[in-house]
Design a protein around this motif. Structure first.
Motif, PDB file in Angstrom:
ATOM      1  N   LEU A 102       1.080  -0.998   0.211  1.00 31.01           N
ATOM      2  CA  LEU A 102      -0.283   0.230  -0.413  1.00 31.01           C
ATOM      3  C   LEU A 102       1.485   1.018  -0.326  1.00 31.01           C
ATOM      4  N   GLY A 103       2.068   1.625   0.887  1.00 28.68           N
ATOM      5  CA  GLY A 103       2.802   2.760   0.880  1.00 28.68           C
ATOM      6  C   GLY A 103       3.654   2.459  -0.472  1.00 28.68           C
ATOM      7  N   GLN A 104       4.312   1.841  -1.433  1.00 28.09           N
ATOM      8  CA  GLN A 104       5.102   2.115  -2.546  1.00 28.09           C
ATOM      9  C   GLN A 104       4.552   1.430  -3.644  1.00 28.09           C
ATOM     10  N   THR A 105       3.295   1.342  -4.031  1.00 32.72           N
ATOM     11  CA  THR A 105       2.862   0.614  -5.082  1.00 32.72           C
ATOM     12  C   THR A 105       1.307   1.225  -4.963  1.00 32.72           C
ATOM     13  N   PRO A 106       1.085   1.023  -6.618  1.00 33.64           N
ATOM     14  CA  PRO A 106      -0.494   2.371  -6.508  1.00 33.64           C
ATOM     15  C   PRO A 106      -1.695   1.267  -6.743  1.00 33.64           C
ATOM     16  N   LEU A 107      -1.075  -0.003  -5.393  1.00 31.26           N
ATOM     17  CA  LEU A 107      -2.306  -0.459  -4.427  1.00 31.26           C
ATOM     18  C   LEU A 107      -3.238  -0.018  -3.817  1.00 31.26           C
ATOM     19  N   SER A 108      -4.606  -0.221  -3.848  1.00 33.31           N
ATOM     20  CA  SER A 108      -5.833   0.811  -3.159  1.00 33.31           C
ATOM     21  C   SER A 108      -6.488  -0.117  -2.544  1.00 33.31           C
ATOM     22  N   VAL A 109      -6.282  -0.066  -1.599  1.00 33.48           N
ATOM     23  CA  VAL A 109      -7.702  -0.457  -0.724  1.00 33.48           C
ATOM     24  C   VAL A 109      -7.807  -0.011   0.526  1.00 33.48           C
ATOM     25  N   GLY A 110      -9.339   0.453   0.783  1.00 28.79           N
ATOM     26  CA  GLY A 110      -9.605   1.253   1.836  1.00 28.79           C
ATOM     27  C   GLY A 110     -11.274   1.603   1.251  1.00 28.79           C
ATOM     28  N   SER A 111     -11.767   2.882   1.457  1.00 32.35           N
ATOM     29  CA  SER A 111     -13.084   3.883   1.133  1.00 32.35           C
ATOM     30  C   SER A 111     -12.811   4.070  -0.295  1.00 32.35           C
ATOM     31  N   PRO A 112     -14.133   4.352  -0.458  1.00 29.47           N
ATOM     32  CA  PRO A 112     -14.207   5.020  -1.923  1.00 29.47           C
ATOM     33  C   PRO A 112     -13.244   6.059  -2.695  1.00 29.47           C
ATOM     34  N   GLN A 113     -13.711   6.970  -0.872  1.00 27.28           N
ATOM     35  CA  GLN A 113     -12.890   8.511  -1.081  1.00 27.28           C
ATOM     36  C   GLN A 113     -11.052   8.139  -0.968  1.00 27.28           C
ATOM     37  N   GLU A 114     -10.864   6.803  -0.501  1.00 29.50           N
ATOM     38  CA  GLU A 114      -9.129   7.174   0.166  1.00 29.50           C
ATOM     39  C   GLU A 114      -8.664   6.522  -2.002  1.00 29.50           C
ATOM     40  N   VAL A 115      -9.793   5.394  -2.750  1.00 32.44           N
ATOM     41  CA  VAL A 115      -8.860   4.983  -3.633  1.00 32.44           C
ATOM     42  C   VAL A 115      -8.860   5.882  -4.888  1.00 32.44           C
ATOM     43  N   ILE A 116      -9.740   7.028  -4.575  1.00 30.97           N
ATOM     44  CA  ILE A 116     -10.095   8.254  -5.437  1.00 30.97           C
ATOM     45  C   ILE A 116      -9.070   9.019  -5.202  1.00 30.97           C
ATOM     46  N   ASP A 117      -8.778   9.699  -3.296  1.00 27.45           N
ATOM     47  CA  ASP A 117      -7.402   9.932  -3.890  1.00 27.45           C
ATOM     48  C   ASP A 117      -6.137   9.982  -4.090  1.00 27.45           C
ATOM     49  N   LYS A 118      -5.834   8.444  -3.536  1.00 29.06           N
ATOM     50  CA  LYS A 118      -5.292   7.357  -3.828  1.00 29.06           C
ATOM     51  C   LYS A 118      -4.269   7.859  -5.716  1.00 29.06           C
ATOM     52  N   THR A 119      -5.868   7.377  -6.412  1.00 24.42           N
ATOM     53  CA  THR A 119      -5.619   7.612  -7.957  1.00 24.42           C
ATOM     54  C   THR A 119      -5.222   9.155  -8.077  1.00 24.42           C
ATOM     55  N   LEU A 120      -5.883  10.149  -7.704  1.00 24.65           N
ATOM     56  CA  LEU A 120      -5.226  11.332  -7.900  1.00 24.65           C
ATOM     57  C   LEU A 120      -3.880  11.397  -7.916  1.00 24.65           C
ATOM     58  N   THR A 121      -2.660  10.648  -7.146  1.00 19.81           N
ATOM     59  CA  THR A 121      -1.698  11.415  -6.848  1.00 19.81           C
ATOM     60  C   THR A 121      -1.367  10.723  -8.442  1.00 19.81           C
ATOM     61  N   PHE A 122      -1.632  10.060  -9.137  1.00 13.12           N
ATOM     62  CA  PHE A 122      -1.112   9.668 -10.173  1.00 13.12           C
ATOM     63  C   PHE A 122      -0.385  10.377 -11.211  1.00 13.12           C
ATOM     64  N   ARG A 123      -1.479  11.671 -11.443  1.00 10.38           N
ATOM     65  CA  ARG A 123      -1.708  12.697 -12.289  1.00 10.38           C
ATOM     66  C   ARG A 123       0.021  13.283 -12.221  1.00 10.38           C
ATOM     67  N   GLU A 124      -0.343  13.064 -10.409  1.00  2.00           N
ATOM     68  CA  GLU A 124       1.111  14.252  -9.933  1.00  2.00           C
ATOM     69  C   GLU A 124       2.766  13.663 -10.232  1.00  2.00           C
ATOM     70  N   GLN A 125       2.418  12.299 -10.355  1.00  2.55           N
ATOM     71  CA  GLN A 125       3.718  11.193 -10.582  1.00  2.55           C
ATOM     72  C   GLN A 125       3.987  11.502 -11.599  1.00  2.55           C
ATOM     73  N   PHE A 126       3.163  11.061 -12.742  1.00  2.00           N
ATOM     74  CA  PHE A 126       3.388  10.614 -13.713  1.00  2.00           C
ATOM     75  C   PHE A 126       2.316  11.700 -14.554  1.00  2.00           C
ATOM     76  N   GLY A 127       2.016  12.438 -14.272  1.00  2.00           N
ATOM     77  CA  GLY A 127       1.521  14.123 -15.778  1.00  2.00           C
ATOM     78  C   GLY A 127      -0.015  13.517 -16.252  1.00  2.00           C
TER      79      GLY A 127
END
Length: 357
Positions: free
Chosen positions: A272-297
């Motif tokens: 969970l800390g090092q990869t894009p695996l998201s396990v949690g509430s809908p909002q937690e999955v949304i928040d983590k997925t939004l970080t992908f744009r910050e990381q990759f453009g």
């Protein structure tokens, strides 16, 4: 922005019940999952290609043809098609045929494969995998763009006056993604042809895939296809969602621990800390997925692995309901709003409208 799911088609015993799923049940479940993905409003369903247990999708074009007859809107793709052990002539024919059957709602992801014993089963040598990938794609690229092909290479018999049939729908070849988990040569190949690059970053730390994606973007611009931020990028991911994060983690942990690909290794918390695996509430999955744009453009396609490690079909279908109803609409709105106007949307055949918010 395109959102969807991919499956690797593993046949894994449910660790919570000890009950194995048969190959027949798993294949039928994959079809149900694909149909559910369209029902909940996802844009893409993709299936892997494997020729060794515990995986069943040895014939992805057969699967996609059947799913095409059961669906009407969703884009059908592979994740991946083995460019090393498949004949490029057969790939050209199969996917052009799928184009016609689906009115253009098909593309494919090419990969080398990383299972050593598979190569000799198809008369190939894994030590030549990069050379095979390079030469076979050179031929595939030409087969879709030239009506008559003259070809001589190292790894197959020559072609003289050869025409691949059927021709691509409306003269437009299927869009090609080049998938990679480790090889900068694949990023270079995608950039050279102006194709898409798919970083399936579900196994290794994010920094590794950032480097590959940055290389692809730089080389895409170098080869004159557009600016680096206009390069076509897809990302993998994996999610398990429940209303409360505690419930999601407790329910998913036994499946993670026994997964055929990464089970019996690092802890769930480490992943969970090092990869894009998201396990949690809908909002937690949304928040983590939004970080992908910050990381990759800005990127064009997000695919999640949702049916891995013996999860029951009922659970997977519940997950897709949550994904389609509570997660993707928010992500689509936020990511499309942030994407600059000069950055392209997800690729689509001219007969298929691009996905928009």
């Amino acid at each position: 922005m395109q959102f969807g799911i991919f499956t690797i088609g593993d046949v894994t015993t449910d660790p919570t019940t000890g009950v194995p799923m048969s190959e027949h049940e798993r294949i039928k479940a994959m079809v149900s999952i694909a149909c559910k993905a369209e029902e909940v409003g996802l844009d893409v369903f993709a299936t892997g290609e494997h020729h060794n247990p515990p995986f069943v999708p040895s014939s992805p074009t057969t699967m996609l043809g059947y799913v095409a007859a059961r669906t009407s809107r969703i884009t059908l793709s592979t994740a991946t098609t083995l460019i090393t052990t498949n004949d490029p002539v057969k790939i050209a024919e199969d996917f052009a045929m799928l184009q016609h059957l689906t009115d253009g709602r098909v593309d494919l992801m090419l990969g080398r494969g990383n299972t050593g014993p598979v190569f000799p089963w198809f008369g190939k040598d894994i030590r030549q995998s990069m050379e095979l990938a390079t030469e076979n794609y050179q031929l595939l690229h030409r087969l879709w763009r030239e009506d008559v092909v003259e070809w001589e290479g190292r790894f197959r018999t020559p072609l003289h006056g050869f025409t691949s049939t059927p021709r691509p729908l409306d003269g437009v070849p299927p869009f090609v993604w080049h998938g990679s988990i480790r090889s900068p040569e694949v990023a270079e190949q995608a950039a050279y042809y102006g194709d898409g690059f798919f970083a399936n970053h579900i196994f290794w730390p994010t920094e590794h895939f950032q480097q590959l994606t940055q290389l692809y973007r730089q080389r895409y611009e170098h080869h004159g296809h557009g600016s680096a931020d206009q390069a076509i990028v897809g990302l993998g991911g994996q999610a398990f969602i429940r209303k409360r994060s505690q419930d999601a983690i407790a329910e998913f942990r036994p499946y993670f621990d026994n997964a055929p690909v990464y089970g019996h290794g690092p802890s769930l918390e480490s992943y969970l800390g090092q990869t894009p695996l998201s396990v949690g509430s809908p909002q937690e999955v949304i928040d983590k997925t939004l970080t992908f744009r910050e990381q990759f453009g800005d990127y064009q396609r997000q695919l999640w692995l949702m049916d891995h490690a013996g999860l029951p079909l009922k659970t997977v279908l519940e997950q897709l309901d949550i994904l389609g109803e509570e997660i993707v609409p928010t992500l689509r709105a936020e990511l499309d709003a942030k994407r600059p106007s000069h950055v392209p949307a997800g690729p689509a055949h001219p007969r298929r409208p691009a996905v928009s918010s």
